[in-house]
Design an enzyme around this catalytic site. Structure first.
Site, short mmCIF file in Angstrom:
data_model
loop_
_atom_site.label_atom_id
_atom_site.label_comp_id
_atom_site.label_asym_id
_atom_site.label_seq_id
_atom_site.Cartn_x
_atom_site.Cartn_y
_atom_site.Cartn_z
N GLU A 33 0.78 -1.12 0.04
CA GLU A 33 0.07 -0.15 -0.24
C GLU A 33 0.85 1.39 -0.29
OE1 GLU A 33 -3.89 -0.61 2.60
OE2 GLU A 33 -1.89 -1.59 3.10
N PHE A 34 1.91 1.10 1.23
CA PHE A 34 2.86 2.54 0.49
C PHE A 34 3.13 2.66 -0.53
CE2 PHE A 34 7.36 4.70 1.39
CZ PHE A 34 6.55 5.23 2.26
N LEU A 81 34.94 13.24 23.58
CA LEU A 81 33.84 13.39 24.84
C LEU A 81 35.72 12.60 25.68
CD1 LEU A 81 30.70 11.10 24.34
CD2 LEU A 81 31.24 13.67 25.20
N GLU A 110 23.31 7.95 28.47
CA GLU A 110 22.86 7.17 27.20
C GLU A 110 23.68 6.34 26.99
OE1 GLU A 110 22.43 10.67 24.64
OE2 GLU A 110 21.90 11.83 26.88
N LYS A 112 26.75 5.14 24.34
CA LYS A 112 27.25 5.68 23.19
C LYS A 112 26.93 4.77 22.31
CE LYS A 112 31.77 7.15 22.85
NZ LYS A 112 32.51 7.10 21.60
N ASP A 114 27.93 3.63 18.30
CA ASP A 114 29.10 3.77 17.48
C ASP A 114 28.94 3.50 15.71
OD1 ASP A 114 32.23 3.65 17.03
OD2 ASP A 114 32.15 0.64 17.55
N ARG A 133 31.39 15.08 10.89
CA ARG A 133 32.03 15.89 11.88
C ARG A 133 33.31 16.75 11.78
NH1 ARG A 133 33.77 13.79 18.03
NH2 ARG A 133 35.35 12.79 17.44
N TYR A 221 20.49 12.53 19.53
CA TYR A 221 21.35 12.75 20.90
C TYR A 221 21.14 13.61 21.59
CZ TYR A 221 25.45 12.03 19.04
OH TYR A 221 26.61 12.22 18.27
N LYS A 284 25.70 11.93 31.03
CA LYS A 284 25.46 13.94 30.70
C LYS A 284 25.05 14.89 31.94
CE LYS A 284 25.35 13.09 26.12
NZ LYS A 284 24.18 13.47 24.97
N LYS A 308 33.46 3.31 28.65
CA LYS A 308 33.79 2.41 27.53
C LYS A 308 33.81 1.22 28.08
CE LYS A 308 35.24 5.10 23.53
NZ LYS A 308 36.20 5.21 22.69
N CYS A 402 44.21 -26.88 -3.34
CA CYS A 402 42.53 -26.44 -3.14
C CYS A 402 41.94 -27.85 -2.24
CB CYS A 402 41.96 -26.60 -4.89
SG CYS A 402 40.01 -26.20 -4.38
N CYS A 405 39.52 -29.86 -5.16
CA CYS A 405 40.08 -30.00 -6.00
C CYS A 405 40.89 -30.38 -7.07
CB CYS A 405 39.67 -29.30 -7.71
SG CYS A 405 40.70 -27.60 -8.13
N CYS A 420 42.13 -20.45 -5.69
CA CYS A 420 42.21 -21.65 -7.19
C CYS A 420 41.77 -21.58 -8.19
CB CYS A 420 40.82 -22.81 -6.77
SG CYS A 420 40.89 -24.39 -7.68
N CYS A 426 36.16 -27.16 -10.71
CA CYS A 426 36.39 -26.84 -9.51
C CYS A 426 34.84 -27.33 -8.91
CB CYS A 426 37.71 -25.79 -8.31
SG CYS A 426 37.70 -25.92 -7.09
P1 AMP Z 1 34.66 9.78 21.09
O1 AMP Z 1 34.95 10.05 18.93
O2 AMP Z 1 35.18 8.81 21.21
O3 AMP Z 1 35.59 11.20 21.35
O4 AMP Z 1 33.41 9.81 21.24
C1 AMP Z 1 32.67 10.84 20.79
C2 AMP Z 1 31.99 11.11 19.72
O5 AMP Z 1 30.99 9.82 20.40
C3 AMP Z 1 30.65 11.58 19.54
O6 AMP Z 1 31.50 12.54 18.43
C4 AMP Z 1 29.75 11.00 19.22
O7 AMP Z 1 29.96 11.15 17.84
C5 AMP Z 1 29.74 9.94 19.81
N1 AMP Z 1 27.85 9.77 20.96
C6 AMP Z 1 28.05 8.08 20.14
N2 AMP Z 1 26.56 8.44 21.17
C7 AMP Z 1 26.97 9.93 22.16
C8 AMP Z 1 25.56 9.90 22.47
N3 AMP Z 1 24.85 9.12 23.44
N4 AMP Z 1 25.84 11.14 23.21
C9 AMP Z 1 27.12 11.77 22.69
N5 AMP Z 1 28.34 11.67 21.87
C10 AMP Z 1 27.84 10.51 21.21
ZN ZN Z 2 39.20 -26.39 -6.36
#
Ligand code: AMP
Ligand code: ZN
Length: 664
Positions: A33-34, A81, A110, A112, A114, A133, A221, A284, A308, A402, A405, A420, A426
């Protein structure tokens, strides 16, 4: 209802569905539908370019190509941070900040995430800018790419302030990451190493429609802005949710470092059930007033602290190393481990990547090895506990032949993987290549699955994909689990595949490094398999986006007499090995290499028809004017800022009629 309000109401409705699906994870209509509604909107917008809106839900599919990302200075510096690794670190931090502010301190905890940090700017509820950034002072303008991320709202709702910046992290959830890798492996490409680098790499892709295909998400965030009427971090997260942003609900408001530690303990375990990677917790100071009093060091805010997590590791015994052969002949060494619990799953195997990796780690059968699980499907080995190495242990000898084969393996200059070379003899290569040929994105042969292909090869009925077209029902029926009806379907499915267009056939051939996109580019440029087979390496690398690695692989493929024979047979069976006359109609190379901007409203032709004409004649449509723009096709109401820019850069502006004449 006027056309304008019809368009507006469709846009609003689609926005809401997008929000339900991608932000709330709670769709209220079916995908089908979307799609219908989206198509309806696309059709209306195409007919009425005067109502064009760069933030319409139709714009999410991308298409804009950015060659060089513009550098943008951040209005507010994007700090790093400070890190902490223990309870004591956090307690020290609290002692320090308590000396600097009055009153009790509450904390927002919060996760963090990655990924890649991102700054989004909104004006009057519309996304106007997305910047990476970079070095914290200035980053790259990646707006075109970020717009394709479905959880980034293009239009806000509720009581948002007129102008503000919001920060977050672009992440690639494990699921999507693993799917992308399965596809890469199927194309004979190296899999991506981790979701984080893949996410940040995605933001710098030139073609935004490629970004649109990646299942990226944006988790927010932090809000910055003059008129944001909130006084605490925790409230601001709720506000951001109200305006339509995706803010994970793990965030928690607490009253002491002890409670912070509880939060950390909880998530150190439960983070393994999250759909994306986290590497810690960010604590924070909740009050903005107190944040201001605390201020910043040269590198990071004093009011925040990252904690960490320790990466989860275990050690276990390496029982044996086995070697797998992929469709392209690439050899992957696999470590078979004594089963061990890690991050909530039982781990039995780990990837060793290639010979260099084995040598670097000096892993040997019988060793006690350290294993870590990140975002990858299969965990990795980090190192060896040398104190536990058995006395009689011998260095690992990488295989020379291999395992399937027994052909001697080769390893090309500069490549990490052994191969191979027994391309057509193979078994795993033969089966894998035929499986690729019939797969959905290739020849999409209905009624034939991967297991049946293996049965057919093992029964000696087929040796390569061209043999499929000579299969008879009588040959197929005796196979395991094959009924009359399914045999009919299989034969019919194969026969139907002669209608698949050339670009997909080219992809189906399974030439190393020729994935879907490259196949399209080559098909469009050369128009027939014979032209590709006759192209020289210099000629190939001159094609857009074709590098030396791909060119070499194409040349190699056509050097093989066996491959040429197979292609000749495919031709004989009627498989499309050139662009059909129908596809060619109206296509030229007149605009090859030219970058063209379309602006305004046209009389004789719709905006989309115009764009298609440009592409059909070999040109590239770009949405913004730069020094690379060759010319602009302008209709009525060309934007004044575009006009100014064009004049400044001395770029020709031509009318739709001039353009039509040019290509006729
Ligand atoms: P770092 O790069 O280790 O200095 O950590 C800072 C980075 O953590 C920030 O630039 C954000 O991209 C990331 N980050 C991930 N989650 C959060 C969060 N909940 N609040 C603030 N920074 C965050
Ligand atoms: Zn092979």
């Amino acid at each position: 209802m006027s056309i304008k309000s019809q368009i507006e109401s469709l846009r609003n409705e689609l926005r809401e569905h997008n929000y339900n699906y991608y932000v709330l994870d709670n769709p209220t209509i079916s995908d089908y539908e979307f799609d219908l509604k989206l198509k309806e909107l696309q059709a209306l917008e195409e007919k009425h370019p005067e109502f064009f809106d760069a933030n319409s839900p139709t714009q999410r599919v991308g298409g804009e190509v950015t060659k060089n990302f513009e550098t943008v200075v951040h209005e507010n510096r994007m700090y790093s941070l400070d890190n902490s690794y223990s309870k004591e670190d956090l307690q020290d931090w609290e002692t320090r900040i308590k000396k600097l502010v009055d009153g009790d301190i509450q904390y927002t905890c919060e996760l963090k995430y990655d990924g890649a940090s991102m700054s989004l700017t909104y004006e009057n509820g519309k996304l106007v800018k997305a910047v990476t950034r970079g070095d914290g002072f200035q980053g790259d303008n990646v707006t075109a790419n970020v717009k394709t991320i479905k959880s980034v709202p293009l239009q806000l709702k509720g009581d948002y302030p007129p102008k503000f910046e919001i920060r977050g992290e672009i992440v690639l959830p494990f699921d999507g990451f693993n799917k992308m890798n399965e596809e890469r492996i199927a194309n004979g490409e190296e899999p991506y190493r981790n979701p984080r680098n893949t996410a940040s790499g995605s933001l710098k892709l030139q073609d935004s429609s490629e970004v649109a295909k990646r299942p990226l998400e944006c988790l927010l965030y932090s809000i910055k802005g003059e008129d944001v009427a909130v006084s605490t971090q925790f409230e601001s997260l709720q506000k951001a949710r109200d305006w339509g942003f995706k803010v994970p609900d793990a965030a928690k408001l607490v009253n002491s470092i002890d409670e912070v530690l509880e939060f950390i303990e909880y998530w150190d375990v439960h983070r393994h059930n999250l759909p994306y990677e986290t590497d810690g917790v960010v604590v924070k100071v909740n009050s903005f007033q107190q944040q201001e009093e605390l201020g910043y060091t040269a590198k990071a805010p004093r009011w925040a602290m990252a904690y960490k997590f320790k990466a989860e590791q275990v050690s276990t015994r390496l029982n044996s190393i086995t070697y797998q052969v992929g469709r392209t002949g690439a050899i992957t060494p696999v470590a078979n481990l004594e089963p061990v619990e890690l991050a909530g799953t039982t781990v039995k195997r780990a990837s060793l990547h290639n010979a260099d990796q084995i040598e670097k780690l000096d892993v040997r059968v019988g060793d006690e090895v350290y294993v870590e699980k990140g975002g990858e499907i299969i965990p990795k080995i980090l190192g060896v506990d040398l104190s536990k190495r058995p006395k009689n242990s011998e260095p690992t000898q990488y295989i020379t032949h291999c395992p399937e084969c027994n052909t001697e393996l080769v390893r090309q200059e500069g490549e990490a993987q052994h191969y191979c070379p027994n391309y057509n003899g193979c078994k795993p290569q033969v089966i894998g290549r035929i499986q690729h040929y019939i797969s959905r994105k290739a020849m999409d042969i209905e009624g034939l699955g991967g297991e049946t292909v293996a049965l057919l090869v093992n029964a000696g009925l087929i040796k390569n994909y061209s043999d499929l077209y000579e299969l008879t029902k009588e040959q197929v029926v005796p196979l395991e689990r094959m009924a009359e009806k399914s045999a009919d379907n299989l034969i019919e499915g194969i026969a139907q595949s002669v209608n698949i267009p050339f670009e997909r056939v080219l992809y189906a051939l399974g030439i190393r490094y020729v994935g879907e996109t490259v196949a399209k580019k080559l098909a469009k440029h050369y128009k027939s398999i014979d032209a590709i087979a006759n192209a020289s390496q210099e000629d190939l690398v001159n094609v857009d986006e074709i590098g030396i690695k791909i060119a070499e692989s194409v040349i190699d493929f056509f050097k093989s007499e066996q491959n040429i024979n197979i292609i000749e047979r495919l031709k004989g069976f009627g498989v499309q090995l050139e662009i059909s006359a129908k596809e060619l109609e109206g296509k030229t190379n007149i605009l090859e290499g030219q970058s063209i901007v379309v602006s305004g409203v046209f009389e004789s032709i719709s905006r989309n028809e115009l764009k298609k004409l440009i592409e059909d004649n070999g040109g590239k449509v770009s949405s913004s004017i730069s020094s690379k723009t060759n010319f602009i096709v302008a209709g009525d109401n060309m934007g004044p800022s575009k006009k100014l820019k064009a004049e400044k850069l001395k770029i020709d502006i031509i009318s739709e009629y001039d353009f039509l004449q040019k290509i006729n």
